[in-house]
Design a protein around this motif. Structure first.
Motif, PDB file in Angstrom:
ATOM      1  N   GLY A   3       0.811  -1.202   0.000  1.00 60.56           N
ATOM      2  CA  GLY A   3       0.000   0.000   0.000  1.00 60.56           C
ATOM      3  C   GLY A   3       0.850   1.259   0.000  1.00 60.56           C
ATOM      4  N   PRO A   4       0.221   2.434   0.141  1.00 63.10           N
ATOM      5  CA  PRO A   4       0.930   3.706   0.143  1.00 63.10           C
ATOM      6  C   PRO A   4       1.885   3.821   1.323  1.00 63.10           C
ATOM      7  N   ASN A   5       2.937   4.613   1.141  1.00 62.08           N
ATOM      8  CA  ASN A   5       3.986   4.729   2.155  1.00 62.08           C
ATOM      9  C   ASN A   5       3.459   5.205   3.503  1.00 62.08           C
ATOM     10  N   ASP A   6       2.533   6.167   3.475  1.00 57.47           N
ATOM     11  CA  ASP A   6       2.065   6.701   4.757  1.00 57.47           C
ATOM     12  C   ASP A   6       1.278   5.670   5.540  1.00 57.47           C
ATOM     13  N   PHE A   7       0.736   4.671   4.845  1.00 59.82           N
ATOM     14  CA  PHE A   7       0.008   3.600   5.537  1.00 59.82           C
ATOM     15  C   PHE A   7       0.972   2.513   6.000  1.00 59.82           C
ATOM     16  N   THR A   8       1.915   2.133   5.150  1.00 57.61           N
ATOM     17  CA  THR A   8       2.835   1.045   5.511  1.00 57.61           C
ATOM     18  C   THR A   8       3.719   1.425   6.694  1.00 57.61           C
ATOM     19  N   ARG A   9       3.933   2.725   6.921  1.00 56.51           N
ATOM     20  CA  ARG A   9       4.738   3.136   8.078  1.00 56.51           C
ATOM     21  C   ARG A   9       4.068   2.765   9.401  1.00 56.51           C
ATOM     22  N   SER A  10       2.731   2.640   9.390  1.00 55.66           N
ATOM     23  CA  SER A  10       2.000   2.279  10.606  1.00 55.66           C
ATOM     24  C   SER A  10       1.446   0.854  10.523  1.00 55.66           C
ATOM     25  N   LEU A  11       2.113   0.031   9.705  1.00 55.37           N
ATOM     26  CA  LEU A  11       1.591  -1.306   9.433  1.00 55.37           C
ATOM     27  C   LEU A  11       1.712  -2.247  10.625  1.00 55.37           C
ATOM     28  N   GLY A  12       2.726  -2.047  11.478  1.00 57.57           N
ATOM     29  CA  GLY A  12       2.939  -2.952  12.607  1.00 57.57           C
ATOM     30  C   GLY A  12       1.717  -3.114  13.484  1.00 57.57           C
ATOM     31  N   VAL A  49     -24.585  -4.115   3.766  1.00 60.68           N
ATOM     32  CA  VAL A  49     -23.125  -4.113   3.789  1.00 60.68           C
ATOM     33  C   VAL A  49     -22.696  -3.110   4.858  1.00 60.68           C
ATOM     34  N   ALA A  50     -22.087  -3.596   5.925  1.00 60.78           N
ATOM     35  CA  ALA A  50     -21.709  -2.738   7.048  1.00 60.78           C
ATOM     36  C   ALA A  50     -20.286  -2.233   6.871  1.00 60.78           C
ATOM     37  N   VAL A  51     -20.041  -1.002   7.327  1.00 61.92           N
ATOM     38  CA  VAL A  51     -18.723  -0.388   7.188  1.00 61.92           C
ATOM     39  C   VAL A  51     -18.326   0.246   8.518  1.00 61.92           C
ATOM     40  N   ARG A  52     -17.119  -0.081   9.003  1.00 60.09           N
ATOM     41  CA  ARG A  52     -16.524   0.586  10.148  1.00 60.09           C
ATOM     42  C   ARG A  52     -15.306   1.352   9.638  1.00 60.09           C
ATOM     43  N   ILE A  53     -15.225   2.625   9.979  1.00 55.48           N
ATOM     44  CA  ILE A  53     -14.195   3.498   9.428  1.00 55.48           C
ATOM     45  C   ILE A  53     -13.285   4.014  10.541  1.00 55.48           C
ATOM     46  N   GLY A  54     -11.979   3.763  10.387  1.00 53.40           N
ATOM     47  CA  GLY A  54     -11.001   4.335  11.303  1.00 53.40           C
ATOM     48  C   GLY A  54     -11.286   4.039  12.763  1.00 53.40           C
ATOM     49  N   HIS A  55     -11.477   5.093  13.541  1.00 54.97           N
ATOM     50  CA  HIS A  55     -11.665   4.941  14.984  1.00 54.97           C
ATOM     51  C   HIS A  55     -12.989   4.265  15.348  1.00 54.97           C
ATOM     52  N   GLU A  56     -13.889   4.112  14.387  1.00 55.54           N
ATOM     53  CA  GLU A  56     -15.134   3.387  14.666  1.00 55.54           C
ATOM     54  C   GLU A  56     -14.878   1.923  15.007  1.00 55.54           C
ATOM     55  N   THR A  57     -13.704   1.404  14.628  1.00 58.34           N
ATOM     56  CA  THR A  57     -13.367   0.019  14.979  1.00 58.34           C
ATOM     57  C   THR A  57     -13.111  -0.136  16.466  1.00 58.34           C
ATOM     58  N   GLN A  58     -12.876   0.984  17.153  1.00 58.94           N
ATOM     59  CA  GLN A  58     -12.611   0.988  18.594  1.00 58.94           C
ATOM     60  C   GLN A  58     -11.407   0.127  18.957  1.00 58.94           C
ATOM     61  N   HIS A  59     -10.431   0.117  18.054  1.00 61.80           N
ATOM     62  CA  HIS A  59      -9.174  -0.578  18.333  1.00 61.80           C
ATOM     63  C   HIS A  59      -8.041   0.283  17.787  1.00 61.80           C
ATOM     64  N   GLU A  60      -7.106   0.623  18.653  1.00 62.86           N
ATOM     65  CA  GLU A  60      -6.043   1.550  18.274  1.00 62.86           C
ATOM     66  C   GLU A  60      -5.259   1.066  17.062  1.00 62.86           C
ATOM     67  N   GLY A  61      -5.014  -0.240  17.003  1.00 64.49           N
ATOM     68  CA  GLY A  61      -4.229  -0.770  15.892  1.00 64.49           C
ATOM     69  C   GLY A  61      -4.923  -0.666  14.548  1.00 64.49           C
ATOM     70  N   LEU A  62      -6.247  -0.545  14.554  1.00 61.53           N
ATOM     71  CA  LEU A  62      -7.023  -0.472  13.311  1.00 61.53           C
ATOM     72  C   LEU A  62      -7.521   0.941  13.026  1.00 61.53           C
ATOM     73  N   ALA A  63      -6.949   1.934  13.719  1.00 59.03           N
ATOM     74  CA  ALA A  63      -7.445   3.305  13.614  1.00 59.03           C
ATOM     75  C   ALA A  63      -7.269   3.900  12.222  1.00 59.03           C
TER      76      ALA A  63
END
Length: 339
Positions: free
Chosen positions: A241-250, A276-290
């Motif tokens: 994926g894009p660089n700005d995303f892969t930097r937070s991939l861990g 079709v349900a969608v959770r976006i960013g912080h809606e996942t309520q998990h820091e790693g999936l923000a």
């Protein structure tokens, strides 16, 4: 400011940002979209969208990018979901139709979805709690051992071995097999606990310990939490994926490894009213999936969902295309299970 025009400007920003991966300025909007207003008006609209928290400026002199709130409004106002092409639909059907059993169906479904979206695909195994019984088999495997085989309408096969105090007669095993199937076939597994409660009373006293042991092992199988499991494919897509995303991939990868996190999200999303349900960013309520979004839908025979299938990718995803892919694979998966 016109509400409709504001939504059009937001839609254009989301689409351009997804495509170019660069912050979107007013000049780009004027050049790429027939919005029918002056650049000054578009700048005013963008200022209002930014004030409302729908877009943000990542740094000085840059264009704007959608926020989680902006993506949410975009998804909620989608009037159409981009349909898959004919060749894509035929490829999905041909690939899934070649499956030989439930494990193969799930594996093929998760792989084809990952290929379609170029994101992480997730398939939840059909839940025993939401499945119906297709057949129950009792197989003597020794003088005092009995194999109990539970087969569901979704193709799940659960096997348990029962150790007995005394050897059962073939007649009792045959009668128990027949009565169990007469009671069980077509019923949801959660309902069977009630249906089986009085079954021992139908048999002679000396056969009741066997009947009770079999009904208890069926109930224990249905009650096991270990039934809930998921399969992932396409994790490597995130690294491309894009660089700005892969930097937070861990943190994302760590969250994906925690199946309990994904199972919680799938369970919560099953309650959504949208097909079709969608959770976006912080809606996942998990820091790693923000910085990710999760798109899911249910699948199952006869239009009644027994589990969910979905796709996880950066919040900057092509939502209409991802939603269409998830929905299409779910439909073919449902057809195979119903067949």
């Amino acid at each position: 400011m016109s509400e409709d025009r504001r939504l059009e400007v937001l839609r254009a920003i989301v689409e351009d940002y997804v495509q170019t991966r660069e912050p979107v300025g007013s000049r780009m909007l004027v050049e790429r979209h027939a919005l029918g207003v002056s650049p000054a008006t578009i700048r005013n609209d963008m200022a209002a969208l930014e004030e409302g928290g729908y877009i943000a400026q990542p740094h000085t002199s840059a264009g704007r990018v959608p926020t989680d709130k902006g993506y949410r409004l975009f998804v909620d106002r989608l009037s159409t979901v981009k349909p898959l092409s004919g060749p894509e639909k035929r490829a999905i059907q041909a690939f899934i139709d070649e499956a030989v059993d439930l494990d193969d169906v799930v594996d093929r479904s998760v792989r084809v979805l990952a290929q379609l979206t170029q994101q992480v695909a997730v398939v939840q195994y059909p839940s025993l709690r939401r499945s119906a019984m297709r057949h129950l088999e009792l197989v003597p495997v020794g003088e005092r051992r009995l194999l109990v085989v539970i087969i569901t309408d979704t193709g799940r096969v659960e096997q348990r071995t029962l150790e007995l105090a005394t050897a059962p007669s073939e007649a009792v095993v045959g009668e128990l097999r027949a009565r169990l199937n007469a009671l069980a076939v077509g019923h949801r597994l959660a309902e069977l606990i009630t249906l089986l409660a009085h079954l021992p009373e139908v048999f002679e006293p000396d056969a009741r310990p066997l009947v009770t042991a079999v009904t208890e092992i069926v109930e224990e199988t249905l009650a096991q939490e270990s039934e809930e499991r998921i399969v992932l494919a396409g994790t490597a897509n995130l690294a491309r994926g894009p660089n700005d995303f892969t930097r937070s991939l861990g943190p994302v990868l760590e969250a994906l490894e925690e199946q309990v996190v994904l199972l919680r999200l799938l369970t919560e999303m099953a309650e959504d009213s949208a097909s079709v349900a969608v959770r976006i960013g912080h809606e996942t309520q998990h820091e790693g999936l923000a910085e990710t979004s999760f798109v899911t839908t249910g699948y199952g025979g006869d239009g009644d969902a027994v589990a969910r299938i979905g796709s996880i990718g950066p919040t900057r995803m092509d939502y209409p295309a991802t939603m269409a892919s998830v929905r299409a694979v779910a439909r073919y998966l449902s057809r195979v299970l119903a067949g």
